[in-house]
Design a protein around this motif. Sequence first.
Motif, PDB file in Angstrom:
ATOM      1  N   THR A   1      -5.594  -2.775  -4.188  1.00 33.74           N
ATOM      2  CA  THR A   1      -6.688  -2.459  -5.116  1.00 33.74           C
ATOM      3  C   THR A   1      -7.136  -1.009  -5.038  1.00 33.74           C
ATOM      4  O   THR A   1      -7.389  -0.371  -6.066  1.00 33.74           O
ATOM      5  N   GLU A   2      -7.237  -0.474  -3.837  1.00 31.73           N
ATOM      6  CA  GLU A   2      -7.829   0.859  -3.716  1.00 31.73           C
ATOM      7  C   GLU A   2      -6.967   1.944  -4.365  1.00 31.73           C
ATOM      8  O   GLU A   2      -7.480   2.972  -4.788  1.00 31.73           O
ATOM      9  N   THR A   3      -5.661   1.708  -4.454  1.00 25.02           N
ATOM     10  CA  THR A   3      -4.783   2.699  -5.080  1.00 25.02           C
ATOM     11  C   THR A   3      -4.405   2.332  -6.518  1.00 25.02           C
ATOM     12  O   THR A   3      -4.343   3.200  -7.380  1.00 25.02           O
ATOM     13  N   ALA A   4      -4.147   1.062  -6.769  1.00 20.71           N
ATOM     14  CA  ALA A   4      -3.702   0.665  -8.115  1.00 20.71           C
ATOM     15  C   ALA A   4      -4.842   0.130  -8.964  1.00 20.71           C
ATOM     16  O   ALA A   4      -4.685  -0.007 -10.176  1.00 20.71           O
ATOM     17  N   GLY A   5      -5.969  -0.173  -8.356  1.00 18.95           N
ATOM     18  CA  GLY A   5      -7.054  -0.808  -9.102  1.00 18.95           C
ATOM     19  C   GLY A   5      -6.709  -2.244  -9.456  1.00 18.95           C
ATOM     20  O   GLY A   5      -5.655  -2.771  -9.078  1.00 18.95           O
ATOM     21  N   PHE A   6      -7.619  -2.894 -10.162  1.00 17.31           N
ATOM     22  CA  PHE A   6      -7.365  -4.262 -10.609  1.00 17.31           C
ATOM     23  C   PHE A   6      -6.559  -4.280 -11.903  1.00 17.31           C
ATOM     24  O   PHE A   6      -5.814  -5.206 -12.174  1.00 17.31           O
ATOM     25  N   TYR A   7      -6.724  -3.235 -12.714  1.00 18.14           N
ATOM     26  CA  TYR A   7      -6.174  -3.287 -14.070  1.00 18.14           C
ATOM     27  C   TYR A   7      -4.675  -3.013 -14.113  1.00 18.14           C
ATOM     28  O   TYR A   7      -4.059  -3.162 -15.162  1.00 18.14           O
ATOM     29  N   ASN A   8      -4.101  -2.616 -13.009  1.00 14.55           N
ATOM     30  CA  ASN A   8      -2.644  -2.531 -12.932  1.00 14.55           C
ATOM     31  C   ASN A   8      -2.028  -3.781 -12.314  1.00 14.55           C
ATOM     32  O   ASN A   8      -0.867  -3.764 -11.902  1.00 14.55           O
TER      33      ASN A   8
ATOM     34  N   GLY B   1     -13.304  -0.896  -7.594  1.00 14.75           N
ATOM     35  CA  GLY B   1     -12.616  -1.266  -6.359  1.00 14.75           C
ATOM     36  C   GLY B   1     -11.861  -0.117  -5.715  1.00 14.75           C
ATOM     37  O   GLY B   1     -11.221  -0.305  -4.688  1.00 14.75           O
TER      38      GLY B   1
ATOM     39  N   GLU C   1      -6.373  -6.511  -0.732  1.00 10.31           N
ATOM     40  CA  GLU C   1      -6.860  -5.482   0.192  1.00 10.31           C
ATOM     41  C   GLU C   1      -5.939  -4.277   0.231  1.00 10.31           C
ATOM     42  O   GLU C   1      -6.380  -3.153   0.444  1.00 10.31           O
ATOM     43  N   MET C   2      -4.649  -4.514   0.030  1.00 10.54           N
ATOM     44  CA  MET C   2      -3.698  -3.416   0.191  1.00 10.54           C
ATOM     45  C   MET C   2      -3.304  -2.746  -1.120  1.00 10.54           C
ATOM     46  O   MET C   2      -2.669  -1.694  -1.091  1.00 10.54           O
TER      47      MET C   2
ATOM     48  N   PRO D   1       0.960   2.795  -5.102  1.00  8.64           N
ATOM     49  CA  PRO D   1       1.107   4.171  -5.608  1.00  8.64           C
ATOM     50  C   PRO D   1       1.956   4.265  -6.875  1.00  8.64           C
ATOM     51  O   PRO D   1       1.634   5.038  -7.772  1.00  8.64           O
TER      52      PRO D   1
ATOM     53  N   GLY E   1      -0.072   2.755  -9.732  1.00 14.40           N
ATOM     54  CA  GLY E   1      -1.247   3.585  -9.987  1.00 14.40           C
ATOM     55  C   GLY E   1      -0.905   4.900 -10.665  1.00 14.40           C
ATOM     56  O   GLY E   1      -1.778   5.743 -10.856  1.00 14.40           O
TER      57      GLY E   1
ATOM     58  N   ALA F   1       0.825  -1.210   0.000  1.00 11.60           N
ATOM     59  CA  ALA F   1       0.000   0.000   0.000  1.00 11.60           C
ATOM     60  C   ALA F   1       0.857   1.257   0.000  1.00 11.60           C
ATOM     61  O   ALA F   1       0.440   2.297  -0.479  1.00 11.60           O
TER      62      ALA F   1
ATOM     63  N   ARG G   1      -4.487  10.202 -12.366  1.00  2.98           N
ATOM     64  CA  ARG G   1      -3.316   9.328 -12.196  1.00  2.98           C
ATOM     65  C   ARG G   1      -3.659   7.896 -12.608  1.00  2.98           C
ATOM     66  O   ARG G   1      -2.840   7.201 -13.211  1.00  2.98           O
ATOM     67  N   MET G   2      -4.850   7.461 -12.282  1.00  2.00           N
ATOM     68  CA  MET G   2      -5.239   6.101 -12.664  1.00  2.00           C
ATOM     69  C   MET G   2      -5.341   5.966 -14.181  1.00  2.00           C
ATOM     70  O   MET G   2      -4.855   4.991 -14.765  1.00  2.00           O
TER      71      MET G   2
END
Lengths: 480, 480, 480
Positions: free
Chosen positions: A402-409, C110, A399-400, A371, A374, A366, C68-69
């Motif tokens: 997805t919220e910043t990088a998303g799934f697609y990264n 997400g 959990e650590m 970061p 992302g 995270a 950024r995403m």
Amino acid sequence: MRPLALDPNRLLPADPTTRGIARELYDTIADLPIVSPHGHTDPEWFATDAPWNNATELFLAPDHYVFRMLYSQGIDLDALRVPKRGGVVPDTDPRSAWRLFAGNYRLFRGTPSRMWLDHVFAEVFGFDRLLDAGSADHYYDTINEALTTPGYRPRALFERFKIDFLATTEGADDPLDQHAAIRRSGWGGRVVTTYRPDSVIDPEHEEFGTALAKFAELTGEDVGSWQGYLRAHQKRRADFRAAGATATDHGFATARTANLSTIDAEALFGRVMSGKWDAADAELFRAQMLTEMAKMSVEDGMTMQIHPGATRNHNAKLFASHGRDKGADMPTRTEYIESLRPMLDLVGNEPNLTVILFTLDESTYARELAPLAGHYPCLRLGPSWWFHDSPEGMRRFREMTTETAGFYNTVGFNDDTRAFFSIPARHDVARRVDCGFLARLVAEGRMQDWEAHELAYELTNGLVRKAYKLDQTLPQAAAA
Amino acid sequence: MRPLALDPNRLLPADPTTRGIARELYDTIADLPIVSPHGHTDPEWFATDAPWNNATELFLAPDHYVFRMLYSQGIDLDALRVPKRGGVVPDTDPRSAWRLFAGNYRLFRGTPSRMWLDHVFAEVFGFDRLLDAGSADHYYDTINEALTTPGYRPRALFERFKIDFLATTEGADDPLDQHAAIRRSGWGGRVVTTYRPDSVIDPEHEEFGTALAKFAELTGEDVGSWQGYLRAHQKRRADFRAAGATATDHGFATARTANLSTIDAEALFGRVMSGKWDAADAELFRAQMLTEMAKMSVEDGMTMQIHPGATRNHNAKLFASHGRDKGADMPTRTEYIESLRPMLDLVGNEPNLTVILFTLDESTYARELAPLAGHYPCLRLGPSWWFHDSPEGMRRFREMTTETAGFYNTVGFNDDTRAFFSIPARHDVARRVDCGFLARLVAEGRMQDWEAHELAYELTNGLVRKAYKLDQTLPQAAAA
Amino acid sequence: MRPLALDPNRLLPADPTTRGIARELYDTIADLPIVSPHGHTDPEWFATDAPWNNATELFLAPDHYVFRMLYSQGIDLDALRVPKRGGVVPDTDPRSAWRLFAGNYRLFRGTPSRMWLDHVFAEVFGFDRLLDAGSADHYYDTINEALTTPGYRPRALFERFKIDFLATTEGADDPLDQHAAIRRSGWGGRVVTTYRPDSVIDPEHEEFGTALAKFAELTGEDVGSWQGYLRAHQKRRADFRAAGATATDHGFATARTANLSTIDAEALFGRVMSGKWDAADAELFRAQMLTEMAKMSVEDGMTMQIHPGATRNHNAKLFASHGRDKGADMPTRTEYIESLRPMLDLVGNEPNLTVILFTLDESTYARELAPLAGHYPCLRLGPSWWFHDSPEGMRRFREMTTETAGFYNTVGFNDDTRAFFSIPARHDVARRVDCGFLARLVAEGRMQDWEAHELAYELTNGLVRKAYKLDQTLPQAAAA
């Protein structure tokens, strides 16, 4: 006698609503083909299609996950028939090694090894009782008998396992004969190589000298000059692409990169080749070479994997007696933000470059990795790795990050294994854990159901194909 | 008036399926005897069996978990009757201190202190209303009254609490008189000591000089010579074993170990003894002594505990006015992989040595501690410690260590407390959280039900007895 | 066409018992007014009450979370109409930028951005279909149309959002004209400023020289002398208090503090002002100034916020082309225990000082921040910040801090945003996640129901008002 029965809902969350959603997701992807873009199976298996010997040599002696746990509880490696340095096999009876393993199978409770092994025993061999002291011989004889039959040969299992793509890993000094043999054989399985040049890059690698000599021989380049050395890499990368490779892989103790001027790089290279280097030079040379590899990837399109942060061979006595890869590698704290900066300054914004980052230090998920991924177009996050390739590890990864990088990264799952029989088990664990995570997002109103379905496919087949460029044609000659 | 009623299912997961499994597991181990292999109760209590004074002196003034929280919200330590440096007790009326505590009891919501205290209040004293300003006097009077009765004396409670084994901790300069008195008394409770020689090992310890003098006196050794100093340790370890000790304990700011040549060790020792040392020498001496202690453990069989990573006495003003152990110790980032290497190079593969590692840095659980314990035969993982001795902390410990180290490289629970009344509460929390974790594995199809039952016992009684060698006979004289 | 429908139970735990408790808690606080004590909205909005332009300039171009995403997946910033360095807006058609965003909306699955945006789209604009390529124009036109109506002007939304208190953030060189205009306008909304003097404290800040000149001009002090410089800070702090400020804010790369002698501080200041400083001087000066700010807070009562650990402008090329705040800031490992010690030695025990600590390094929650805040009277923990201002991030914050610091050493939620429309969405996420956490404690028998209700209020309104002294009158002139 204890039964062995895989719970069809294993690894799905216990809450009934969430489990229902997870189950529905899982059912849509459970049988998708396996894409295994990074691992350590032996290409010779598929080249020769020769049968394996026996249960001990197949499941116990080569699997450091298994024998490290037994060793940690005071069990001697000789008694487990684990080969010593130089491959010397102790003269322990393989059956008695197997019995010792079986009698201590309880030690694996709660570990992924236990889940993988039970999956193999139940699904691949059809056992319905648990491995323990009482069933040891039954297991040993049944497995050995099966291994003599055609259905348990490498190629048959490759097809039974529905493997769509399997990458092995070879050094820069490897002539790729086995891969050539696979292609010559006319067999249709897509087994390709991966360019892993650590032994010709790391001056501290025990095989640096010999690997370099072979590297020169295979390429016909003057690897004693900086430009010749770089050209040799370009040539071998082309050789690997010709053997189907779409990716390179690099595993050093840190993630450090550097971007030296040509003059400084040549001077550093000179020190390395003359043997007049110190530890700082070695670290700087590895760092510079990560950047050189990234530059070559920009040219030739090969996806670059970085697996940093393992302290190899931590147990000095065991290394002396048994050599590498004996369960004594340890993760270390790893830094990415400053370490990758020189490389990213140069190629970070390249849209066609893909650099996949791995870690053994979950505290960076995270804080650093998500970061970075992302933001930088070239970066993607590899799945939870090695010690963290486990249900809890996979859950923490999602959990650590997805919220910043998303799934697609992210890039789907890697089994990263030489335990060929466990490949379906490992992919199945990842699919189940990912479906559980997606189901929680749906159950908590954080994602719509149809989106979770799209993502379940992406995490299984979609993203991996894209990240490893499995559906692209890479240049078949060196760019330079 | 608010009721106090302990939920019989407290700390078990809320999901009904998982809770049902957890409850069944818990019911089988809830009443097992308490094994407390590491803590800080006062042996004098059991030697004299004298009654405790009053609620404030029992629950408030000595418990740094409690008064640090009150202090953090601006409440003066004097008003809580917390002793100043040198043990000087402020002349605050103990009843008004208790009222202040009671009136601020809300601050503990969500903390383990709250759970422990409620457990003690309900189970040991039978309160059925919550502590608050309104019930403060009722509590104070009821507790004080109870303390005058025979059933609330130390030995009676020891038996009521079903404590099977209780280890205290004494310094190398302790004559062990209280333990001798316990044994002389003929009382059957198994209360033993633990060898904690920090004050004669750490040149930066405020009592180094005086402790060393006492150390010399008690052993008759020339502790000014390296060999005499080591012999003194061997003698005192034998004294401690004679007082029932099965373990040693070591708590420095880092986990660093060293393995100097005898010549270098003697030179370092010379600097330390002559007072001509700097901070690096002090650190190196502690590091060397951890290895010396490990070597002695190989000889005499004592289990070795390492509790690194506390920055002591962080609040300079409070240290000046109130001294040690006043809630101002802070965890720090701790490194294990390189720090332990010198010691492990020497004794890591010894099958009969047990070294139990603790941490205040949870980021090391999955990254360093589990990988180390999942390989080295001598290593085991101590339970979540101090700030992490809490429901969430215990859960994280299991989630982050089990997949790599398994359950069998852990050692059950330590209460590590001087709050004698809270011992059953603390063990109960651990049993509940562990049963909840096991139940999740069962509910998610990751473990069979009967295996969870076996493990529930192991985590409560089995592993601790083995790791602390409670059922072995250690040599009763120094090995050298 | 995909529907957009916010789940009324979103973010509440899926387990029905826990969800029921969480829902009951949430219902009592869902409609409480918003207290936003730290953020980056533009005071000009409220001073002029001018309408916003269009969807792209409102939601896309200024939101670094969003672009950024998109950038990380290879989408060009120009095509998104993100301004270049110096505020130069690319001549991309804002509608086509919006379409590009809409067509890639899946990338946010997400992520908190997705939750915030969906909340704004559904609740503020009334959309009932999801944003995607097909609905892009419908969204764009509907939003732009709405923005022309009175109900979508800043002050109307401020009231519709039930914002009770909103703090913006201004530099020490800001004349506070917009805040003066807000007060002159007679509008009743409580919009106040926050003193953020980074640009006159950090010699490495790109605007250091110009900001300092302005600082001198606004205060009439000789900021070239150490005493004059400190007096200038005192004067400006008084100016800010006059503009309603109750707090200061400080964001450097580390949390380091220092407490130099006056002579050493003056010498350091001399080097800084003469331009003869190096990186170590710059770091030491920032460290010293944190302590100076804390001392001034003791005098004037302003709450002090410390936001350390961001590595700014990591992407060199992007910084060159686009300047600051373009999604290229990265968290870094942050140390608190030793870093804060010099400041805490001086003011740590001050009962009327409030210092709120933030972090981008979650590994410090349980290891450093909670232990510090659970002891020092002046310290409080800010909520999970920036990359961690997300459902999983908030959950981890509570799980890792509560057991050691309790709830009462935390300060409620900060939205920390310049995305004004998303403020209700962000507070709603925090309220839901906190209610879910409290509900778990109740469901697991760790807290009584009525206590959770009290805490739900405290976490929403109570603690923030106290920590930021919203109901106190601070001195309206400099103390010195």
